[in-house]
Design an enzyme around this catalytic site. Structure first.
Site, PDB file in Angstrom:
ATOM      1  N   LYS A  29     -81.360  36.462  30.797  1.00 44.30           N
ATOM      2  CA  LYS A  29     -81.047  36.915  29.827  1.00 44.30           C
ATOM      3  C   LYS A  29     -80.008  36.771  29.282  1.00 44.30           C
ATOM      4  CE  LYS A  29     -81.473  39.735  34.142  1.00 44.30           C
ATOM      5  NZ  LYS A  29     -81.807  38.321  34.906  1.00 44.30           N
TER       6      LYS A  29
ATOM      7  N   GLN B 186     -81.899  33.992  36.797  1.00 42.97           N
ATOM      8  CA  GLN B 186     -80.550  35.007  36.078  1.00 42.97           C
ATOM      9  C   GLN B 186     -80.563  34.674  35.253  1.00 42.97           C
ATOM     10  OE1 GLN B 186     -78.080  37.740  39.353  1.00 42.97           O
ATOM     11  NE2 GLN B 186     -76.664  35.770  38.020  1.00 42.97           N
TER      12      GLN B 186
ATOM     13  N   SER C 113     -61.209  32.116   0.180  1.00 41.43           N
ATOM     14  CA  SER C 113     -60.765  30.211   1.045  1.00 41.43           C
ATOM     15  C   SER C 113     -59.301  31.008   1.249  1.00 41.43           C
ATOM     16  CB  SER C 113     -61.124  29.331   0.125  1.00 41.43           C
ATOM     17  OG  SER C 113     -59.844  29.076   0.504  1.00 41.43           O
TER      18      SER C 113
ATOM     19  N   GLU D  31     -73.994  31.461   5.650  1.00 44.65           N
ATOM     20  CA  GLU D  31     -73.762  30.325   6.356  1.00 44.65           C
ATOM     21  C   GLU D  31     -74.170  30.612   8.149  1.00 44.65           C
ATOM     22  OE1 GLU D  31     -71.044  27.584   3.791  1.00 44.65           O
ATOM     23  OE2 GLU D  31     -70.373  29.512   4.040  1.00 44.65           O
TER      24      GLU D  31
ATOM     25  N   LYS E 171     -61.854  30.284  -5.045  1.00 44.07           N
ATOM     26  CA  LYS E 171     -63.527  30.247  -3.995  1.00 44.07           C
ATOM     27  C   LYS E 171     -64.293  31.383  -4.158  1.00 44.07           C
ATOM     28  CE  LYS E 171     -64.586  27.127  -1.985  1.00 44.07           C
ATOM     29  NZ  LYS E 171     -65.257  26.168  -1.350  1.00 44.07           N
TER      30      LYS E 171
ATOM     31  N   HIS F 268     -89.792  18.402  -2.506  1.00 43.09           N
ATOM     32  CA  HIS F 268     -88.059  17.338  -2.731  1.00 43.09           C
ATOM     33  C   HIS F 268     -87.035  17.529  -3.718  1.00 43.09           C
ATOM     34  CE1 HIS F 268     -91.310  14.408  -1.974  1.00 43.09           C
ATOM     35  NE2 HIS F 268     -92.177  15.257  -2.462  1.00 43.09           N
TER      36      HIS F 268
ATOM     37  N   ASN G 238     -87.263  41.793  43.055  1.00 39.09           N
ATOM     38  CA  ASN G 238     -87.604  40.177  41.982  1.00 39.09           C
ATOM     39  C   ASN G 238     -89.018  40.898  41.368  1.00 39.09           C
ATOM     40  OD1 ASN G 238     -86.380  39.030  43.853  1.00 39.09           O
ATOM     41  ND2 ASN G 238     -87.581  38.485  44.907  1.00 39.09           N
TER      42      ASN G 238
ATOM     43  N   SER H   5     -74.078  39.367  38.019  1.00 41.97           N
ATOM     44  CA  SER H   5     -74.677  39.150  36.801  1.00 41.97           C
ATOM     45  C   SER H   5     -74.570  40.899  36.065  1.00 41.97           C
ATOM     46  CB  SER H   5     -76.347  38.798  36.356  1.00 41.97           C
ATOM     47  OG  SER H   5     -76.985  39.968  37.510  1.00 41.97           O
TER      48      SER H   5
ATOM     49  N   TYR I 142     -89.865  33.320  42.549  1.00 47.26           N
ATOM     50  CA  TYR I 142     -88.381  34.073  42.209  1.00 47.26           C
ATOM     51  C   TYR I 142     -87.879  32.596  42.887  1.00 47.26           C
ATOM     52  CZ  TYR I 142     -84.367  35.679  40.656  1.00 47.26           C
ATOM     53  OH  TYR I 142     -82.999  36.259  40.781  1.00 47.26           O
TER      54      TYR I 142
HETATM   55  N1  ARG Z   1     -79.892  39.275  38.983  1.00 46.70           N
HETATM   56  C1  ARG Z   1     -81.497  39.519  39.593  1.00 46.70           C
HETATM   57  C2  ARG Z   1     -82.110  38.759  38.465  1.00 46.70           C
HETATM   58  O1  ARG Z   1     -81.753  38.781  37.198  1.00 46.70           O
HETATM   59  C3  ARG Z   1     -82.151  40.037  40.234  1.00 46.70           C
HETATM   60  C4  ARG Z   1     -83.213  39.334  41.244  1.00 46.70           C
HETATM   61  C5  ARG Z   1     -82.500  38.916  42.196  1.00 46.70           C
HETATM   62  N2  ARG Z   1     -83.141  38.192  43.506  1.00 46.70           N
HETATM   63  C6  ARG Z   1     -82.782  37.906  44.216  1.00 46.70           C
HETATM   64  N3  ARG Z   1     -83.707  38.106  45.506  1.00 46.70           N
HETATM   65  N4  ARG Z   1     -81.605  37.884  44.443  1.00 46.70           N
HETATM   66  O2  ARG Z   1     -82.779  37.408  38.651  1.00 46.70           O
END
Ligand code: ARG
Length: 466
Positions: free
Chosen positions: A326, A323, A278, A291, A284, A157, A111, A24, A318
Site C-alpha cells: 500500500k 500488506q 536562496s 527539480e 537567485k 547529444h 484476503n 497497517s 496470500y
Molecule cells: N492488512 C492486510 C493486508 O493489507 C489485510 C489482509 C490480512 N489478511 C490476513 N490473513 N492477515 O494485506
C-alpha cells in the site's frame, strides 16, 4: 468475544509491540470508502443468497453508512490493536448493529476483501490520473499553438543539431503523455476484475452469486481463480510501472525546464509564483519545482522496485508481506497526481525568450545538413557532399564565422556548384519549412499535428462527457 477477528485459537494476548508492528491502519485507513462500498455489495449478495435476511442486510448497510459518516466527520476512533481498516469497520459495525455484524464476514476473508478495496481504489485513481494527463496535454497543445512561429535549436547529444519549431518540441511531450494515458487506460482492463468470493484462497461453499456482486460494484468480470485472486498484485505493479514511465517523461521535461531557465541557455523564464529563492544568495531564482518533480521520479522508480521485490519470492497465495503494497502504491499515485497538477498550472505561465532561442538556432552550424542536401540537389552524391560541407565548417570555425556569414566565393572554394540561391536556402524558416514529411517540423506539418492532437483531445473530452 474479542474485537480481534482471529482471537479464538489464542490463549495469550498479542504483545503490544507486535500489535504496533503488524498494524497497517495508518496506511490503509484511506481505503475506508472502498471497504464500505465493498461491504455494502457483499451484504446485498449475502441477502440474495438468503444467508442473511433482507432486514439484517438493511441494518448492516445503515450501520456501514453511519461508519462512513463518522470517519468523514473525523470522530472515528483508530486503534493499533485493530490492525487494519477492515477490522476497524467490522468492529465498529458490531457495536452499532450488534450480532448481525458477525454474519458479514460469511463467504469472505480479508484476503479477497483487501484485493477488492485495492482494485476499487485503483480504478478511481487511474481515471483521475487520466483526466489530469488530458489536461496537461491540453496545456501543451495550447502552448504549441502560441508558439507555432517560435524557432529553437533542436538537439541531439545536447549539441545543437537542426532548427525546429518550439511547437514541434512541445508536441513531442504531448505524444509522450498521450501514450502514458493510453497505458493507464489499458491497465484498467486488468484492474477492473472482481475478486470477492475467493475468500481466503479456495473459494467458498456458500451459495453466493459473484457476478451479482460484480454488477453491483461496476466490474466488467469476476476473477477466474480464487488462489490467483488473493495472490495477485500484478495490477499494482503494472500501475506503478506505467506511473514510472510517465514520471520519467515528466522528469525529462523538468530537466529541460531547468537547463532552459539557466543563464547559459536563457530560453525561458519560470513564473515567480513557481520558483524559489536562496537563503544566502539574494540574486537567485531557482527552478525548485522542476527539480522536485525530477527528484520525486526517483522515489516512484523506487516504489516500483519495492513492489517487485516484495512480490518476487512469495509462494501462493496470500502472504502478509503483501500488506507492504500500500505505501508504494499510494505514494506513487499521490506523487504522479501532484506532479501533473503542478505542471498543468506552471507550464502556461512560462515566458519563452523567442529572441534567444532564435539566436541559438542561428549559431553553431545547424544549417550544415541543409548545405549538404543543397549540394545533393545540385547533383553531388550525399557522402561527397557531407565531406565537402565538413571542410566548409572547419574553414568557418577557423575564421570564427557561421556558414551563412561566408561569402559565395569562399563557399565556392569547397564546392563550385554552390550558387547565390544558397543564402535563401539556408534561412532558418526555409530549413524548417522544407521538412514537410509527416511528423516533421515544417510549419505545415506541425499545424497538421496540432489539428490531430486537438481532434483527439476533443474526442476524449466528449467520451468523458457521455
Ligand atoms: N492488512 C492486510 C493486508 O493489507 C489485510 C489482509 C490480512 N489478511 C490476513 N490473513 N492477515 O494485506
Amino acid at each position: 468475544m474479542s474485537e480481534k477477528l482471529w482471537a479464538g485459537r489464542f490463549i495469550e494476548k498479542t504483545a503490544p509491540i507486535v500489535e504496533k508492528f503488524t498494524s497497517s491502519i495508518n496506511v490503509d485507513r484511506r481505503l475506508y470508502a472502498y471497504d464500505i462500498q465493498g461491504s455494502v455489495a457483499h451484504c446485498k449478495t449475502l441477502a440474495k443468497a438468503s444467508i442473511i435476511s433482507e432486514d439484517e442486510a438493511k441494518h448492516l448497510i445503515e450501520g456501514l453508512e453511519k461508519i462512513k459518516t463518522e470517519i468523514e466527520k473525523g470522530i472515528f476512533e483508530y486503534r493499533d490493536d485493530l490492525e487494519d481498516i477492515h477490522t476497524h469497520i467490522e468492529s465498529r459495525l458490531t457495536k452499532i448493529v450488534g450480532k448481525a455484524a458477525h454474519k458479514l464476514h460469511t463467504a469472505r476473508s480479508r484476503n479477497d476483501q483487501v484485493a477488492l478495496d485495492l482494485r476499487l481504489y485503483l480504478r478511481d485513481t487511474v481515471a483521475f490520473l487520466i483526466e489530469l494527463l488530458l489536461e496537461l496535454q491540453n496545456v501543451l497543445v495550447g502552448l504549441a499553438r502560441d508558439h507555432i512561429k517560435t524557432v529553437m535549436p533542436g538537439y541531439t547529444h545536447l549539441q545543437r543539431a537542426q532548427p525546429i519549431l518550439l511547437a514541434h518540441h512541445l508536441l513531442a511531450y504531448y505524444e509522450m503523455f498521450s501514450r502514458d494515458a493510453e497505458r493507464l487506460q489499458n491497465g484498467l482492463v486488468r484492474i477492473n476484475v472482481m475478486p470477492l468470493g475467493s475468500a481466503a484462497l479456495a473459494g467458498t461453499p456458500h451459495p453466493i452469486d459473484r457476478n451479482y456482486t460484480a454488477g453491483l460494484l461496476g466490474f466488467e468480470m469476476v476473477s477466474a481463480n480464487s488462489v490467483d485472486s488473493v495472490s495477485d498484485r500484478d495490477f499494482i505493479i503494472e500501475f506503478v510501472s506505467s506511473a514510472s514511465i510517465c514520471m520519467m517523461h515528466l522528469s525529462r521535461l523538468s530537466e529541460e525546464l531547468i537547463i532552459w531557465s539557466s543563464a547559459e541557455f536563457g530560453f525561458i523564464e519560470l513564473p515567480d509564483a513557481f520558483s524559489t529563492g536562496s537563503s544566502i544568495m539574494p540574486q537567485k531564482k531557482n527552478p525548485d519545482v522542476a527539480e522536485l518533480v525530477r527528484g520525486k521520479t526517483g522515489r516512484v522508480f523506487g516504489n516500483l522496485l519495492a513492489m517487485l521485490t516484495v512480490m518476487k519470492s512469495l509462494p501462493l497465495s496470500y502472504n502478509r508481506d503483501m500488506q507492504e503494497d500500500k505505501t508504494p502504491l499510494f505514494d506513487t499515485a499521490d506523487i504522479l497526481a501532484a506532479c501533473l497538477q503542478i505542471y498543468i498550472q506552471l507550464l502556461p505561465n512560462i515566458k519563452f525568450n523567442a529572441t534567444n532561442m532564435q539566436k541559438a538556432a542561428s549559431r553553431g552550424y545547424l544549417n550544415a545538413t541543409d548545405l549538404a542536401d543543397y549540394l545533393v540537389t545540385k547533383g553531388m552524391p550525399f557522402r561527397e557532399a557531407h565531406y565537402c560541407v565538413g571542410q566548409v565548417v572547419s574553414y568557418a570555425l577557423k575564421n570564427k564565422k557561421e556558414i551563412q556569414e561566408l561569402s559565395l566565393k569562399q563557399l565556392q572554394q569547397y564546392a563550385p556548384r554552390i550558387e547565390e540561391d544558397i543564402f535563401e536556402h539556408l534561412a532558418i524558416q526555409q530549413m524548417i519549412d522544407r521538412r514537410t514529411s509527416i511528423g516533421g517540423t515544417a510549419t505545415r506539418a506541425v499545424k497538421a499535428a496540432l489539428r490531430n492532437a486537438q481532434k483527439k483531445l476533443k474526442k476524449s473530452a466528449d467520451r468523458k462527457a457521455k
